[in-house]
Design an enzyme around this catalytic site. Structure first.
Site, PDB file in Angstrom:
ATOM      1  N   ASP A 231       0.872  -1.175   0.000  1.00 23.20           N
ATOM      2  CA  ASP A 231       0.000   0.000   0.000  1.00 23.20           C
ATOM      3  C   ASP A 231       0.910   1.225   0.000  1.00 23.20           C
ATOM      4  OD1 ASP A 231      -2.310  -1.531   0.137  1.00 23.20           O
ATOM      5  OD2 ASP A 231      -2.350  -1.524   2.313  1.00 23.20           O
ATOM      6  N   ASP A 350     -13.525  -4.164  -1.665  1.00 22.86           N
ATOM      7  CA  ASP A 350     -13.386  -3.973  -0.222  1.00 22.86           C
ATOM      8  C   ASP A 350     -14.765  -4.221   0.388  1.00 22.86           C
ATOM      9  OD1 ASP A 350     -10.744  -3.246  -0.595  1.00 22.86           O
ATOM     10  OD2 ASP A 350     -11.208  -1.118  -0.757  1.00 22.86           O
TER      11      ASP A 350
END
Length: 470
Positions: A231, A350
């Site tokens: 990330d 997500d």
């Protein structure tokens, strides 16, 4: 070593291929000029995506005749993935469109009882007499393949539902259904043999090729993948819990190289701030990571258009991940699949548990968007996604294990590969995700914080009887 001309058909991951040759000390030239192609000492015909689009690009530039002429003169040619398929007569993917006809045969769709696309690492086994190809494990990304070996060629084989041709050799021509440029040290050694013309091993006194040492026993078909996730924000790796309270976790290129050395099967870069900020992923970060690794690279964050994806693929990504933009405009998945092939398109979901289902979150987990993540995964596959990256928002960064119920439901709802993300804290968690139907497991905190390693987790999986590349 001789310079190499990479044919620019407009449908290839050129940065990955050029980088692979650069690491071998070989200069490359990328060109779509047919007159330049005709004069080249060595040709690479790469490609990703759909057969029809690839052949149209080749013919529009007059490159079809140039490549055929080079083959007839005995010019060393390397066809990679779609490049191999375009060398064939035809493909079921685009009926009525003729290939280059250098390799006899028609590429056929892989069987429906296995997940398609065929994405990941699989074993390559050459027939006796192969000059360049050795037994090993290579990175694939295909839905179509030759399933019979044409007369006069020496094949190597792999299996995904059915045996199919992983590579073909005849003289200086080598066609690989897999991606040698993304196959780590195995692929680098193959590229070097093709460059030098050297046989993979010396012949015996009677001219026969001696048997290779046997590989460790592996199950037929795709191996399970272990994928470190980077990330990133402002060019640095960050990590938090449920996408919040982000902390610095290092340099992306340095960490990616370290994970590859440990045996990582792929690297994923997700720009966690791009969608919320309304900007694209930092392309320079992608270039730096690509230059540091020899394995597949998936990049996501801020991809809203074909052009956004094209920039990332040109910078060195092999697949692009889309989330927020696909939820807001589902046709984006179809557009990307038509432009680059479904094997390049990853739908990132997500998911947060609600009362009876899991809702879909967007903008880095900041906003709820759809009521049913399982239904969205199914719809995304129908629209063109070739892989699902499934993250449990509830488990992300908690190290409490995956949401197995969510993972099982999504894996049952789609026929494309599923990557499980969110919650890895122990080796048991990784094994449990594979048992629930995951084709790959993505992890971040456990690696970034040094609590475990890729090689350690893979060793544990192997002991449990789970097939992994080691």
């Amino acid at each position: 070593m001789s310079d190499v001309l990479i044919v620019d058909s407009g449908v290839a991951n050129l940065a990955s291929i050029a980088g692979a040759f650069r690491r071998l000390g070989t200069a490359t030239v990328v060109s779509s000029d047919s007159s330049v192609v005709r004069q080249a000492a060595r040709l690479v015909l790469p490609g990703v995506g759909a057969f029809g689009a690839g052949m149209a690009a080749i013919r529009n530039g007059g490159l079809d005749a140039a490549v055929r002429d080079a083959a007839s003169r005995g010019t060393p040619i390397l066809g990679i993935c779609l490049g191999m398929q375009m060398l064939c007569d035809a493909s079921e993917e685009t009926p009525g469109v003729a290939g280059l006809g250098v390799v006899p045969g028609t590429c056929r769709r892989l069987p429906s009882q296995v997940r398609i696309p065929h994405l990941g690492w699989n074993r390559v086994t050459p027939d006796p007499g192969a000059r360049f190809v050795t037994s090993g494990v290579a990175a694939f990304a295909n839905s179509y393949a030759l399933q019979e070996c044409p007369s006069g060629w020496t094949p190597a084989w792999t299996t995904h539902g059915v045996p199919f041709v992983a590579a073909l050799e005849r003289g200086p021509l080598l066609a690989c259904q897999f991606h040698p440029e993304l196959s780590g040290s195995y692929g680098a050694a193959l590229l070097e043999r093709w460059l030098t013309g050297a046989a993979a091993r010396a012949t015996t006194t009677n001219g026969a090729l001696p048997a290779l040492p046997a590989l460790p026993a592996l199950p037929a078909g795709l191996l399970r993948r272990l994928i470190p996730c980077l990330d990133v924000q402002d060019g640095r790796i960050v990590k938090g819990v449920r996408f919040q309270n982000l902390r610095d976790a290092g340099d992306p290129a340095e960490q990616a190289a370290r994970y590859e050395a440990q045996g990582a099967d792929e690297i994923v870069i997700l720009d966690v701030a791009a969608s919320a900020a309304g900007r694209s992923t930092h392309v320079e970060t992608v270039r730096r990571v690509r230059a540091a690794i020899r394995i597949p690279l998936t990049v996501g964050g801020g991809v809203r258009s074909i052009e956004d994806a094209r920039q990332l693929l040109s910078a060195g990504a092999d697949k692009v991940s889309v989330n927020t933009a696909a939820v807001r405009r589902p046709a984006l998945l179809t557009e990307l699949a038509q432009a680059f092939g479904c094997q390049c398109v990853v739908l990132a979901i997500d998911a947060r548990r609600s009362v009876e289902r899991w809702e879909v979150l967007v903008l880095g987990g900041r906003e709820p968007a759809l009521p049913d993540a399982v239904a969205w995964a199914h719809d995304g596959e129908q629209l063109g996604a070739g892989e699902i990256l499934l993250t449990s928002w509830d488990r992300d960064g908690t190290r409490t294990g995956h949401d197995i119920e969510l993972l099982t439901a999504v894996a049952a709802a789609v026929r494309v590969p599923v990557i499980a993300s969110g919650g890895v804290g122990t080796r048991e968690h990784v094994a449990a995700a594979f048992a629930a139907g995951a084709d790959a497991v993505l992890a971040a905190s456990v690696f970034h914080d040094g609590d475990d390693t890729v090689v350690g987790i893979k060793a544990d999986l192997a002991v449990r009887g789970i097939g992994v590349r080691r």
